[in-house]
Every structure is written in C-alpha cells, then in structure tokens.
Design a protein around this motif. Structure first.
Motif, PDB file in Angstrom:
ATOM      1  N   GLN A  46      58.105  25.713  54.198  1.00 37.12           N
ATOM      2  CA  GLN A  46      57.829  24.941  55.413  1.00 37.12           C
ATOM      3  C   GLN A  46      57.339  23.543  55.057  1.00 37.12           C
ATOM      4  OE1 GLN A  46      57.799  26.186  59.021  1.00 37.12           O
ATOM      5  NE2 GLN A  46      58.012  23.975  59.059  1.00 37.12           N
ATOM      6  N   LEU A  47      56.436  23.457  54.081  1.00 36.44           N
ATOM      7  CA  LEU A  47      55.898  22.166  53.673  1.00 36.44           C
ATOM      8  C   LEU A  47      56.997  21.275  53.095  1.00 36.44           C
ATOM      9  CD1 LEU A  47      53.532  20.235  53.179  1.00 36.44           C
ATOM     10  CD2 LEU A  47      53.126  21.406  51.011  1.00 36.44           C
ATOM     11  N   LEU A  48      57.858  21.847  52.253  1.00 31.90           N
ATOM     12  CA  LEU A  48      58.948  21.060  51.677  1.00 31.90           C
ATOM     13  C   LEU A  48      59.911  20.577  52.750  1.00 31.90           C
ATOM     14  CD1 LEU A  48      59.906  22.867  48.342  1.00 31.90           C
ATOM     15  CD2 LEU A  48      58.765  20.656  48.638  1.00 31.90           C
ATOM     16  N   ASP A  49      60.175  21.435  53.732  1.00 29.39           N
ATOM     17  CA  ASP A  49      61.059  21.040  54.823  1.00 29.39           C
ATOM     18  C   ASP A  49      60.449  19.878  55.608  1.00 29.39           C
ATOM     19  OD1 ASP A  49      63.415  21.535  56.628  1.00 29.39           O
ATOM     20  OD2 ASP A  49      61.806  21.964  58.052  1.00 29.39           O
ATOM     21  N   THR A  50      59.148  19.978  55.900  1.00 26.59           N
ATOM     22  CA  THR A  50      58.464  18.903  56.616  1.00 26.59           C
ATOM     23  C   THR A  50      58.438  17.637  55.782  1.00 26.59           C
ATOM     24  OG1 THR A  50      57.064  20.548  57.718  1.00 26.59           O
ATOM     25  CG2 THR A  50      56.318  18.269  57.792  1.00 26.59           C
ATOM     26  N   TRP A  51      58.143  17.776  54.499  1.00 24.42           N
ATOM     27  CA  TRP A  51      58.084  16.617  53.596  1.00 24.42           C
ATOM     28  C   TRP A  51      59.442  15.922  53.493  1.00 24.42           C
ATOM     29  CZ3 TRP A  51      60.627  15.763  48.885  1.00 24.42           C
ATOM     30  CH2 TRP A  51      60.197  14.643  48.162  1.00 24.42           C
ATOM     31  N   SER A  52      60.511  16.696  53.425  1.00 26.05           N
ATOM     32  CA  SER A  52      61.843  16.105  53.281  1.00 26.05           C
ATOM     33  C   SER A  52      62.220  15.272  54.496  1.00 26.05           C
ATOM     34  CB  SER A  52      62.894  17.198  53.040  1.00 26.05           C
ATOM     35  OG  SER A  52      63.052  18.004  54.193  1.00 26.05           O
ATOM     36  N   ARG A  53      61.664  15.620  55.661  1.00 24.48           N
ATOM     37  CA  ARG A  53      61.975  14.879  56.891  1.00 24.48           C
ATOM     38  C   ARG A  53      61.004  13.727  57.142  1.00 24.48           C
ATOM     39  NH1 ARG A  53      62.687  19.339  61.483  1.00 24.48           N
ATOM     40  NH2 ARG A  53      61.569  20.750  60.074  1.00 24.48           N
ATOM     41  N   GLU A  54      59.738  13.914  56.756  1.00 22.56           N
ATOM     42  CA  GLU A  54      58.723  12.892  57.032  1.00 22.56           C
ATOM     43  C   GLU A  54      58.436  11.993  55.827  1.00 22.56           C
ATOM     44  OE1 GLU A  54      57.236  12.239  59.972  1.00 22.56           O
ATOM     45  OE2 GLU A  54      58.520  13.741  60.910  1.00 22.56           O
ATOM     46  N   ARG A  55      58.669  12.511  54.631  1.00 21.29           N
ATOM     47  CA  ARG A  55      58.607  11.762  53.367  1.00 21.29           C
ATOM     48  C   ARG A  55      57.282  11.041  53.143  1.00 21.29           C
ATOM     49  NH1 ARG A  55      62.569  13.604  50.012  1.00 21.29           N
ATOM     50  NH2 ARG A  55      62.814  12.234  48.246  1.00 21.29           N
ATOM     51  N   PRO A  96      66.993  20.916  41.528  1.00 17.21           N
ATOM     52  CA  PRO A  96      67.728  20.428  42.700  1.00 17.21           C
ATOM     53  C   PRO A  96      66.799  20.001  43.827  1.00 17.21           C
ATOM     54  CG  PRO A  96      68.733  22.431  41.853  1.00 17.21           C
ATOM     55  CD  PRO A  96      67.458  22.244  41.087  1.00 17.21           C
ATOM     56  N   ALA A  97      67.258  19.022  44.594  1.00 19.63           N
ATOM     57  CA  ALA A  97      66.441  18.499  45.689  1.00 19.63           C
ATOM     58  C   ALA A  97      66.118  19.587  46.704  1.00 19.63           C
ATOM     59  CB  ALA A  97      67.169  17.343  46.365  1.00 19.63           C
ATOM     60  N   GLU A  98      67.070  20.453  46.997  1.00 16.92           N
ATOM     61  CA  GLU A  98      66.852  21.535  47.957  1.00 16.92           C
ATOM     62  C   GLU A  98      66.335  22.758  47.215  1.00 16.92           C
ATOM     63  OE1 GLU A  98      69.259  24.164  51.309  1.00 16.92           O
ATOM     64  OE2 GLU A  98      70.112  22.296  50.553  1.00 16.92           O
ATOM     65  N   ARG A  99      65.068  23.073  47.428  1.00 17.04           N
ATOM     66  CA  ARG A  99      64.445  24.206  46.745  1.00 17.04           C
ATOM     67  C   ARG A  99      64.633  25.479  47.574  1.00 17.04           C
ATOM     68  NH1 ARG A  99      60.830  21.226  43.180  1.00 17.04           N
ATOM     69  NH2 ARG A  99      62.220  19.526  42.619  1.00 17.04           N
ATOM     70  N   ASN A 100      65.003  26.576  46.896  1.00 14.50           N
ATOM     71  CA  ASN A 100      65.198  27.860  47.567  1.00 14.50           C
ATOM     72  C   ASN A 100      65.007  28.978  46.551  1.00 14.50           C
ATOM     73  OD1 ASN A 100      67.615  27.913  46.048  1.00 14.50           O
ATOM     74  ND2 ASN A 100      68.727  26.883  47.707  1.00 14.50           N
ATOM     75  N   GLU A 101      65.293  30.205  46.975  1.00 14.06           N
ATOM     76  CA  GLU A 101      65.073  31.356  46.099  1.00 14.06           C
ATOM     77  C   GLU A 101      65.922  31.274  44.836  1.00 14.06           C
ATOM     78  OE1 GLU A 101      62.983  34.801  45.120  1.00 14.06           O
ATOM     79  OE2 GLU A 101      62.676  33.324  46.700  1.00 14.06           O
ATOM     80  N   ASP A 102      67.119  30.742  44.948  1.00 15.24           N
ATOM     81  CA  ASP A 102      67.974  30.600  43.763  1.00 15.24           C
ATOM     82  C   ASP A 102      67.328  29.676  42.738  1.00 15.24           C
ATOM     83  OD1 ASP A 102      69.899  32.273  44.817  1.00 15.24           O
ATOM     84  OD2 ASP A 102      71.103  30.642  45.662  1.00 15.24           O
ATOM     85  N   VAL A 103      66.671  28.626  43.222  1.00 14.67           N
ATOM     86  CA  VAL A 103      65.981  27.715  42.306  1.00 14.67           C
ATOM     87  C   VAL A 103      64.825  28.438  41.626  1.00 14.67           C
ATOM     88  CG1 VAL A 103      64.543  25.641  42.186  1.00 14.67           C
ATOM     89  CG2 VAL A 103      66.641  25.627  43.548  1.00 14.67           C
ATOM     90  N   ARG A 104      64.066  29.225  42.386  1.00 17.34           N
ATOM     91  CA  ARG A 104      62.942  29.981  41.812  1.00 17.34           C
ATOM     92  C   ARG A 104      63.377  30.914  40.687  1.00 17.34           C
ATOM     93  NH1 ARG A 104      58.011  30.028  44.721  1.00 17.34           N
ATOM     94  NH2 ARG A 104      58.310  29.487  46.924  1.00 17.34           N
ATOM     95  N   LEU A 105      64.568  31.470  40.829  1.00 18.69           N
ATOM     96  CA  LEU A 105      65.052  32.466  39.871  1.00 18.69           C
ATOM     97  C   LEU A 105      65.895  31.853  38.759  1.00 18.69           C
ATOM     98  CD1 LEU A 105      66.050  35.253  42.433  1.00 18.69           C
ATOM     99  CD2 LEU A 105      63.953  35.102  41.064  1.00 18.69           C
ATOM    100  N   SER A 106      66.027  30.541  38.759  1.00 23.81           N
ATOM    101  CA  SER A 106      66.910  29.887  37.791  1.00 23.81           C
ATOM    102  C   SER A 106      66.261  29.771  36.419  1.00 23.81           C
ATOM    103  CB  SER A 106      67.298  28.494  38.291  1.00 23.81           C
ATOM    104  OG  SER A 106      66.173  27.629  38.283  1.00 23.81           O
ATOM    105  N   LYS A 107      67.102  29.636  35.428  1.00 19.79           N
ATOM    106  CA  LYS A 107      66.643  29.436  34.047  1.00 19.79           C
ATOM    107  C   LYS A 107      65.848  28.139  33.937  1.00 19.79           C
ATOM    108  CE  LYS A 107      68.460  28.554  29.410  1.00 19.79           C
ATOM    109  NZ  LYS A 107      69.701  28.367  28.603  1.00 19.79           N
ATOM    110  N   GLU A 108      66.310  27.099  34.637  1.00 19.35           N
ATOM    111  CA  GLU A 108      65.645  25.800  34.568  1.00 19.35           C
ATOM    112  C   GLU A 108      64.217  25.878  35.114  1.00 19.35           C
ATOM    113  OE1 GLU A 108      69.930  25.367  34.367  1.00 19.35           O
ATOM    114  OE2 GLU A 108      68.625  26.361  35.843  1.00 19.35           O
TER     115      GLU A 108
END
Length: 265
Positions: free
Chosen positions: A184-193, A232-244
């Motif tokens: 939620q915070l990331l979504d708000t931050w991406s819109r309000e910056r 990646p700019a868009e953070r999600n569950e796939d990012v959490r589980l990524s090797k990076e």
C-alpha cells in the motif's frame, strides 16, 4: 523504482551530524559525524543494530531534537524545528481517538485554516488513496492496526509534505498485514512521489521498499554502508522471491549483523 540521481542540492542532507545525550561521565554519543544525502523523490530505508541512532537521526531531521554538532538541511535550509514540509509517522498511530478517520485526516488542514469544502476534497482523495473510503466516519477504536496506520499515513499526506519521515511504522503489525501495508505504501509513494526516510529493523522490508538501504554502524551511530537496491520498479511477490532480492537481502543482513562493535573514541 529506479535509483534516482542526486541533484545538485539534496532534498535531505546530514552534514557531519553528532548527537550526545547526558552530561559528564554519564553521557554517551548516539550519533557520530553522520554524513548522508537523500535525493528528492527517493525512498531510503535505514537499518542497523539496536541503539545505532536511527531514530535519533530521524528526530533531528523532523526538528524534534537538536544536534550536538553539524547540521541537517532540507532543501538547502537548516532544520531549526518541525515544519509542514516534513510529515512524521511513528510506530504508534497517534490518532485522536475521539475523531473519525476523516476528522483525523483533516486535522492539519483545519489548523491551516482551509475551508470545509477544500478539507473535504483533500481528505476524500487521501482516504481513498489508502483504501479507507468505507471507513471515513469510523472512530479509531473500530479499526484494525493496519487501518489505523493507513489513516496516519493519509493524515501525513493530506498536509502536502514533500518528505515523509517514518520510524518503524509497521513494527506492531502482524506479518501478513505488514506485507499488505508495504504494498500500500509503495503504491501511494509511486503516485505521490514524496521523499521517504523509513526506519526499520526488518531487513526484508528494508530491501523491498527502498531505492537505497542505509546501514548504520553500532553505537556510536555512524554510516556503515549504502547498498543500492537494483530491483524492478514494480515490487510484488515475484520480486520478493527472486534471486536478485535474496542477494541484496543477504548483503544487507551481513552488513547489519556481522559488524564488529565500535568503541567511542
């Protein structure tokens, strides 16, 4: 959420900042010559061992505490006290229990003297932004912990700060609610910056949210390491589980928990 380049004038700048508490033999150095620049619109998380001065640094940036030496600048101007351009959110929700969600969000707007119609327009926007539209007339006692914190975030955004200073805002939440609040915070931050200075003890949270992770050294608090988060700019569950993600998380973890104790000079 790519790594922003610092402009000529940082949004927030700690310049050789030290803070000592107490006097005489009972005094101790909480911050020791901290130097750190944060760019406009950057999301920075701060981690480090307990007692490393994270909250002290934030309180100084918020204007709630004076420095012992050095200076903190916001938009090139020295911090001399609290200001409306800096919204502060603590782990405790600090909502007025006798006010509804809307009344809490509009509190700062009322202090600024905005007319009722303008307060309503602004509160509608931010209450909707944090997903509390159906609870606008609810009292805090009827809200869950996550909903209370969303209300606190909406209240901070409503007065139009250019910077958010957040001290363990999700620390009291259960694990699942915490993850939802991060998204939620990331979504708000991406819109309000807004520029965000976010303190946490949770290494996964630090990596998931940030452009950069600032690792503090054990007391006396010093800048230990800055770790870029090239995810990646868009953070999600796939990012959490990524090797990076795992690689960056491990780097932060080792930087925090494998430090050698510092001794005051």
């Amino acid at each position: 959420m790519s790594q922003p380049k610092l402009s000529f004038q940082p949004k927030l700048s700690f310049q050789n900042v030290s803070r000592r508490f107490g006097e005489g033999d009972k005094s101790f150095l909480a911050l020791d010559r901290l130097n750190l620049d944060i760019a406009d619109g950057e999301f920075v998380t701060v981690v480090g061992p307990s007692g490393c001065g994270k909250s002290t640094a934030m309180n100084i940036a918020a204007g709630l505490m004076d420095v012992s030496d050095g200076k903190v600048l916001v938009d090139g101007r020295p911090v001399s006290g609290p200001g409306p351009e800096r919204g502060v959110i603590f782990q405790q929700y600090a909502l007025f229990p006798w006010l509804t969600v809307r009344q809490n969000v509009e509190f700062g707007l009322r202090i600024k003297g905005l007319p009722a119609s303008e307060r309503r327009r602004i509160s509608d926007h931010f209450i909707g932004l944090v997903g509390l539209r159906d609870f606008a007339d609810a009292l805090p006692k009827t809200l869950s912990g996550g909903m209370k914190q969303r209300c606190a975030i909406a209240r901070a955004y409503a007065v139009d700060p250019t910077m958010l200073l957040m001290d363990e805002p999700f620390g009291a939440l259960d694990a699942l609610t915490r993850v939802h609040m991060q998204d939620q915070l990331l979504d708000t931050w991406s819109r309000e910056r807004r520029t965000v200075f976010f303190i946490t003890h949770d290494v996964d949270e630090a990596v998931y949210l940030a452009n950069r992770v600032i690792v503090m050294a054990a007391r006396p608090g010093r800048l230990h390491k800055i770790i870029p988060v090239n995810l990646p700019a868009e953070r999600n569950e796939d990012v959490r589980l990524s090797k990076e993600f795992t690689e960056i998380r491990n780097q932060v973890w080792h930087s925090v928990y494998h430090q050698k104790p510092q001794v005051e000079a």
